[in-house]
Design an enzyme around this catalytic site. Structure first.
Site, mmCIF file in Angstrom:
data_model
loop_
_atom_site.group_PDB
_atom_site.id
_atom_site.type_symbol
_atom_site.label_atom_id
_atom_site.label_comp_id
_atom_site.label_asym_id
_atom_site.label_seq_id
_atom_site.Cartn_x
_atom_site.Cartn_y
_atom_site.Cartn_z
ATOM 1 C CE LYS A 284 -8.118 17.315 -72.500
ATOM 2 N NZ LYS A 284 -7.784 16.624 -71.262
ATOM 3 C CG ASP B 100 -4.318 17.025 -66.480
ATOM 4 O OD1 ASP B 100 -5.151 17.756 -67.039
ATOM 5 O OD2 ASP B 100 -4.072 15.856 -66.836
ATOM 6 C CD GLN C 234 -8.708 13.004 -71.216
ATOM 7 O OE1 GLN C 234 -7.819 13.825 -71.421
ATOM 8 N NE2 GLN C 234 -9.921 13.386 -70.891
HETATM 9 N N1 L34 Z 1 -6.012 13.977 -67.238
HETATM 10 N N2 L34 Z 1 -8.286 13.719 -67.583
HETATM 11 C C1 L34 Z 1 -7.209 14.521 -67.474
HETATM 12 N N3 L34 Z 1 -7.307 15.872 -67.607
HETATM 13 C C2 L34 Z 1 -8.505 16.453 -67.852
HETATM 14 O O1 L34 Z 1 -8.622 17.781 -67.915
HETATM 15 C C3 L34 Z 1 -9.637 15.640 -68.003
HETATM 16 N N4 L34 Z 1 -10.890 16.141 -68.333
HETATM 17 C C4 L34 Z 1 -12.070 15.531 -67.751
HETATM 18 C C5 L34 Z 1 -11.968 14.012 -67.995
HETATM 19 N N5 L34 Z 1 -10.630 13.482 -67.846
HETATM 20 C C6 L34 Z 1 -9.510 14.261 -67.827
HETATM 21 C C7 L34 Z 1 -11.179 16.658 -69.542
HETATM 22 O O2 L34 Z 1 -10.350 16.948 -70.371
HETATM 23 C C8 L34 Z 1 -13.185 16.208 -68.534
HETATM 24 N N6 L34 Z 1 -12.530 16.799 -69.683
HETATM 25 C C9 L34 Z 1 -13.186 17.357 -70.786
HETATM 26 C C10 L34 Z 1 -12.519 18.056 -71.774
HETATM 27 C C11 L34 Z 1 -13.162 18.570 -72.871
HETATM 28 C C12 L34 Z 1 -14.518 18.417 -73.008
HETATM 29 C C13 L34 Z 1 -15.209 17.736 -72.042
HETATM 30 C C14 L34 Z 1 -14.558 17.204 -70.939
HETATM 31 C C15 L34 Z 1 -15.194 18.964 -74.210
HETATM 32 O O3 L34 Z 1 -14.553 19.215 -75.211
HETATM 33 N N7 L34 Z 1 -16.524 19.135 -74.172
HETATM 34 C C16 L34 Z 1 -17.320 19.639 -75.261
HETATM 35 C C17 L34 Z 1 -18.256 18.572 -75.824
HETATM 36 C C18 L34 Z 1 -17.581 17.337 -76.234
HETATM 37 C C19 L34 Z 1 -18.553 16.276 -76.712
HETATM 38 O O4 L34 Z 1 -19.326 16.552 -77.636
HETATM 39 O O5 L34 Z 1 -18.531 15.187 -76.153
HETATM 40 C C20 L34 Z 1 -18.195 20.764 -74.737
HETATM 41 O O6 L34 Z 1 -18.587 21.627 -75.521
HETATM 42 O O7 L34 Z 1 -18.503 20.752 -73.543
#
Ligand code: L34
Length: 280
Positions: free
Chosen positions: A52, A119, A96
């Site tokens: 982020k 959010d 988060q």
């Molecule tokens: N307050 N909490 C709040 N807001 C959110 O919107 C979230 N979420 C979820 C968990 N808690 C939260 C997220 O940000 C899930 N989430 C989230 C955000 C980004 C990614 C995954 C989950 C992400 O960047 N995923 C990458 C891989 C990351 C890795 O290698 O671990 C992807 O390509 O899917």
């Protein structure tokens, strides 16, 4: 073979639009500002928060990151949020999830000024999503709507099945699909004949939290399959809720994990922060 929906590519396009708008905005005023708070040391959360922060820099936002120790009290966290509520450089505040057990997440969300709740988790914003009068969209579901749109699929009249009923994904996802005139079914752990229902889905959103839970035999041939799962195996490797290889033989479009819904969640967070900046 299914076509893969490239969440990174769709993200890159949208982020470029945001970056351009921010550049113009900065000629006359300040950039959008986002504060991200992480309490504790959950390794997955650390990755998401880092992503982020990186995304904010990419589009020219002002951002503040608060990495607070596990022992932070609810009172201290609320005091920080109140300070950020009053800070005119900050348009968006995000805590988060998950937070440590001694902190009541609902109380935290209630403290965030709804106009800075990027959010869209606060009761006011959830109510607006239900009514269809929202300007701050729920990030993961809104990102999924963009991914579906990128396939050229018209949601109107389609059978949409959402597996999972969380406040973050399942419930708001159902609302957005309904607003787009989909015929929506929400399934969950108590659902009977799950396979019968999912097999009828033109658009299937899997937000279960169990690796490989959705198998090929549960998917309608030609369906659009969206995998919200972020499961880690014992080696820390990321896998979705869908058996990807099997599903590829049946679906027409499918999102990968990683590189599907995750990057879009962050892109929608940027979009909300930009929207919030315009409203402040
Ligand atoms: N307050 N909490 C709040 N807001 C959110 O919107 C979230 N979420 C979820 C968990 N808690 C939260 C997220 O940000 C899930 N989430 C989230 C955000 C980004 C990614 C995954 C989950 C992400 O960047 N995923 C990458 C891989 C990351 C890795 O290698 O671990 C992807 O390509 O899917």
């Amino acid at each position: 073979m299914a076509q893969i929906i490239d969440g990174k590519l769709v993200s890159a396009r949208l982020r470029e639009e945001i970056r351009h708008e921010v550049e113009k905005m900065k000629e006359h005023g300040r950039a959008p500002g986002l504060a991200v708070i992480l309490v504790g040391e959950d390794p997955a959360s650390q990755v998401y928060v880092k992503n982020k922060e990186k995304a904010c820099a990419e589009v020219g936002f002002y951002s503040e990151k608060y990495l607070l120790p596990e022992t932070t009290s609810e009172h201290e966290l609320i005091a920080l949020i109140n300070k950020l509520n009053a800070n005119t450089d900050i348009d968006g505040i995000l805590v988060q999830s998950p937070v440590p057990k001694h902190i009541d997440y609902k109380k935290i969300v209630d403290t965030i000024d709804p106009s800075k709740d990027v959010d869209a988790f606060s009761p006011v914003n959830v109510g607006r999503i239900m009514l269809g009068t929202y300007s701050l969209a729920p990030c993961t579901p809104a990102g999924i709507m963009e991914l579906i749109a990128s396939t050229g699929t018209d949601i109107s009249g389609k059978n949409c099945v959402v597996v999972g009923r969380s406040n973050i994904v399942g419930k708001p996802m159902a609302m957005l699909l309904l607003h787009a005139d989909g015929t929506v079914t929400v399934c969950h752990s108590k659902t009977k004949n799950l396979k019968e229902i999912t097999s009828n889905a033109d658009i299937l959103v899997a937000a279960v939290g169990k690796a490989g839970f959705i198998t090929a035999d549960m998917i309608k041939p030609g369906a659009v399959v969206i995998d919200v799962g972020m499961n880690r195996d014992e080696n820390g490797k990321l896998t979705g809720d869908v058996d990807f290889d099997g599903a590829c033989n049946v679906a027409s479009f499918i999102t990968p994990v990683p590189g599907g819904v995750g990057p879009m969640t962050i892109t929608m967070l940027l979009k909300n922060t930009l929207t919030s900046r315009k409203l402040h």
